[in-house]
Write an enzyme that holds these catalytic residues in place. Structure first.
Site, PDB file in Angstrom:
ATOM      1  N   THR A   1      45.029  40.625  41.874  1.00  0.00           N
ATOM      2  CA  THR A   1      43.994  41.020  40.929  1.00  0.00           C
ATOM      3  C   THR A   1      42.708  41.427  41.643  1.00  0.00           C
ATOM      4  O   THR A   1      42.433  40.969  42.764  1.00  0.00           O
ATOM      5  CB  THR A   1      43.694  39.845  39.967  1.00  0.00           C
ATOM      6  OG1 THR A   1      42.549  40.146  39.171  1.00  0.00           O
ATOM      7  CG2 THR A   1      43.404  38.567  40.739  1.00  0.00           C
ATOM      8  N   ASP A   2      41.897  42.239  40.967  1.00  0.00           N
ATOM      9  CA  ASP A   2      40.586  42.578  41.522  1.00  0.00           C
ATOM     10  C   ASP A   2      39.610  41.412  41.458  1.00  0.00           C
ATOM     11  O   ASP A   2      38.558  41.440  42.113  1.00  0.00           O
ATOM     12  CB  ASP A   2      39.988  43.794  40.808  1.00  0.00           C
ATOM     13  CG  ASP A   2      39.815  43.613  39.301  1.00  0.00           C
ATOM     14  OD1 ASP A   2      40.158  42.545  38.762  1.00  0.00           O
ATOM     15  OD2 ASP A   2      39.334  44.569  38.646  1.00  0.00           O
ATOM     16  N   GLU A   3      39.937  40.380  40.705  1.00  0.00           N
ATOM     17  CA  GLU A   3      39.001  39.266  40.539  1.00  0.00           C
ATOM     18  C   GLU A   3      38.794  38.476  41.824  1.00  0.00           C
ATOM     19  O   GLU A   3      37.816  37.735  41.950  1.00  0.00           O
ATOM     20  CB  GLU A   3      39.463  38.344  39.407  1.00  0.00           C
ATOM     21  CG  GLU A   3      39.472  39.053  38.061  1.00  0.00           C
ATOM     22  CD  GLU A   3      39.694  38.118  36.889  1.00  0.00           C
ATOM     23  OE1 GLU A   3      39.187  36.978  36.939  1.00  0.00           O
ATOM     24  OE2 GLU A   3      40.367  38.529  35.941  1.00  0.00           O
TER      25      GLU A   3
ATOM     26  N   TYR B   1      40.935  30.501  38.597  1.00  0.00           N
ATOM     27  CA  TYR B   1      42.011  31.501  38.603  1.00  0.00           C
ATOM     28  C   TYR B   1      41.894  32.421  39.806  1.00  0.00           C
ATOM     29  O   TYR B   1      42.838  32.577  40.591  1.00  0.00           O
ATOM     30  CB  TYR B   1      41.979  32.325  37.310  1.00  0.00           C
ATOM     31  CG  TYR B   1      42.780  33.599  37.400  1.00  0.00           C
ATOM     32  CD1 TYR B   1      44.160  33.558  37.550  1.00  0.00           C
ATOM     33  CD2 TYR B   1      42.157  34.855  37.359  1.00  0.00           C
ATOM     34  CE1 TYR B   1      44.906  34.722  37.654  1.00  0.00           C
ATOM     35  CE2 TYR B   1      42.892  36.022  37.457  1.00  0.00           C
ATOM     36  CZ  TYR B   1      44.264  35.955  37.598  1.00  0.00           C
ATOM     37  OH  TYR B   1      44.985  37.117  37.703  1.00  0.00           O
TER      38      TYR B   1
ATOM     39  N   LYS C   1      44.319  32.869  43.152  1.00  0.00           N
ATOM     40  CA  LYS C   1      44.941  34.145  43.496  1.00  0.00           C
ATOM     41  C   LYS C   1      44.510  34.599  44.891  1.00  0.00           C
ATOM     42  O   LYS C   1      45.315  35.156  45.650  1.00  0.00           O
ATOM     43  CB  LYS C   1      44.579  35.212  42.464  1.00  0.00           C
ATOM     44  CG  LYS C   1      45.311  35.066  41.149  1.00  0.00           C
ATOM     45  CD  LYS C   1      46.822  35.233  41.296  1.00  0.00           C
ATOM     46  CE  LYS C   1      47.212  36.652  41.627  1.00  0.00           C
ATOM     47  NZ  LYS C   1      48.705  36.803  41.763  1.00  0.00           N
TER      48      LYS C   1
END
Length: 359
Positions: A132-134, A158, A162
């Site tokens: 993810t970009d997060e 989260y 990741k």
């Protein structure tokens, strides 16, 4: 044969459906079937010999070893992860368990399998990790978009979990030579999206006459990627990506959350107008922002276009219309996924919060 983990979840199931629509290479689909895993999404594959579903956990080393030895996949595509930010705030331990420890056990099982392959099969094997970009943190309104060289600054349980899984994948390549590829995507939307996420939640709540909860001022900016575009990008990276490399996947569609909600309301006003003639926008409410809410994400996907020739096929206007039309045409799927557990989650997350009606 390829092995797909979490292939009954939103992105994984879309990937499996698109993969089998595009060719005849079989898929072993491993999914734990937690709240967001839904076999109904894969109903069209019932009886299809190309699709072999197994219920199980990526942390189950014995099961993974058995599946790899039995089916001998040429690639593993890993979608498995606990999601999303709101859930991680309420229960971070599950995220560490699956996204960190589960990823470690999956990597170790795959490494053992890969090491035992004949030389030609070993050279051709790929492990593609979907992220993810997060993991990159947050951007200001004027910051350039995230590139693959952006440093990791995760801000939620989260995204931290990741980020940890991304680092494990990188380490297994550099330490053990495992042939890995990593993709970091922006916010996905489209068919079969579980209705806790922004777009399907707005559609479902609007049609049910419920409030449309918008965090804070609604000006959090995200880049939106139609899920089928994401699936095509993963196929392209699996086919031609350079080993050990990361590829950012984005839709080139930065929009504030409140604009997304207003767009959904306008489409529903057009496609499913209310009997009283009022707009669904009247249902918008603003609720207390979540802790540590990242202000802006933006993906620079030029590396993927430059090296592998991939670009998204959908604009946001075309993708969001297809999405709303799909939810209107598939009310049975929506009703079946709205289990007691899902309703309990919505109550926990949104009800009882201070709110005010939209202006």
């Amino acid at each position: 044969m390829i092995l797909v983990t979490s292939g009954a979840g939103f992105i994984g199931a879309n990937f499996v459906l698109d993969w089998l629509a595009a060719g005849d290479e079989p898929v072993v689909n491993l999914d734990k079937l937690t709240y967001a895993g839904n076999l109904q999404t894969l109903a069209s594959l019932q009886g299809d010999a190309r699709h072999h579903f197994v219920q199980g956990d990526i942390g189950d080393t014995e099961l993974l070893t058995k599946l790899l030895a039995e089916h001998r996949p040429r690639a593993v595509v890993n979608f498995a992860a606990e999601s999303h930010v709101d859930r991680s705030i309420h229960g971070p331990e599950d995220f560490v368990q699956t996204n960190v420890l589960g990823s470690f056990r999956l990597l170790e099982s795959v490494r053992g399998y890969w090491n035992a392959l004949p030389a030609d099969d070993k050279a051709a094997f790929r492990f593609l990790h979907v992220s993810t970009d997060e993991v990159y943190g947050t951007l200001s309104a004027t910051d350039p978009a995230f590139t693959e060289d952006h440093k990791y600054e995760p801000n939620s349980p989260y995204s931290a979990s990741k980020a940890a899984s991304d680092h494990l994948v990188r380490a297994w390549h550099h330490t053990y030579g495992l042939p890995v590829l990593t993709t970091n995507c922006s916010n996905n939307y489209g068919p079969y999206h579980f209705p806790e996420k922004l777009i399907p939640l707005m559609i479902v709540n609007a049609l049910a006459g419920k409030g449309l909860p918008v965090y804070g001022d609604g000006m959090q900016v995200r880049d939106w990627l139609y899920v089928k575009d994401h699936c095509s990008a993963i196929r392209r990276v699996l086919e031609g990506g350079r080993l050990g490399e990361t590829y950012n996947v984005g839709g080139w569609n930065e929009k504030p959350n409140i604009d997304i909600v207003n767009t959904v309301c306008a489409l529903l006003d057009e496609l499913r107008p209310k009997a009283d003639g009022k707009s669904y926008r009247d249902q918008i409410t603003y609720v207390t922002d979540r802790p540590g809410h990242d202000r802006r994400y933006a993906i620079d996907a030029r590396k993927l276009e430059r090296e592998l020739g991939w670009k998204p096929a959908e604009t946001f206007d075309t993708g969001i219309r297809k999405t709303v039309e799909w939810y209107l045409a598939n009310s049975d799927w929506v009703e079946n996924v709205q289990s007691g557990g899902y309703r309990d989650w919505v109550r926990k997350q949104y009800e009882g919060q201070p709110e005010k009606a939209a202006a």
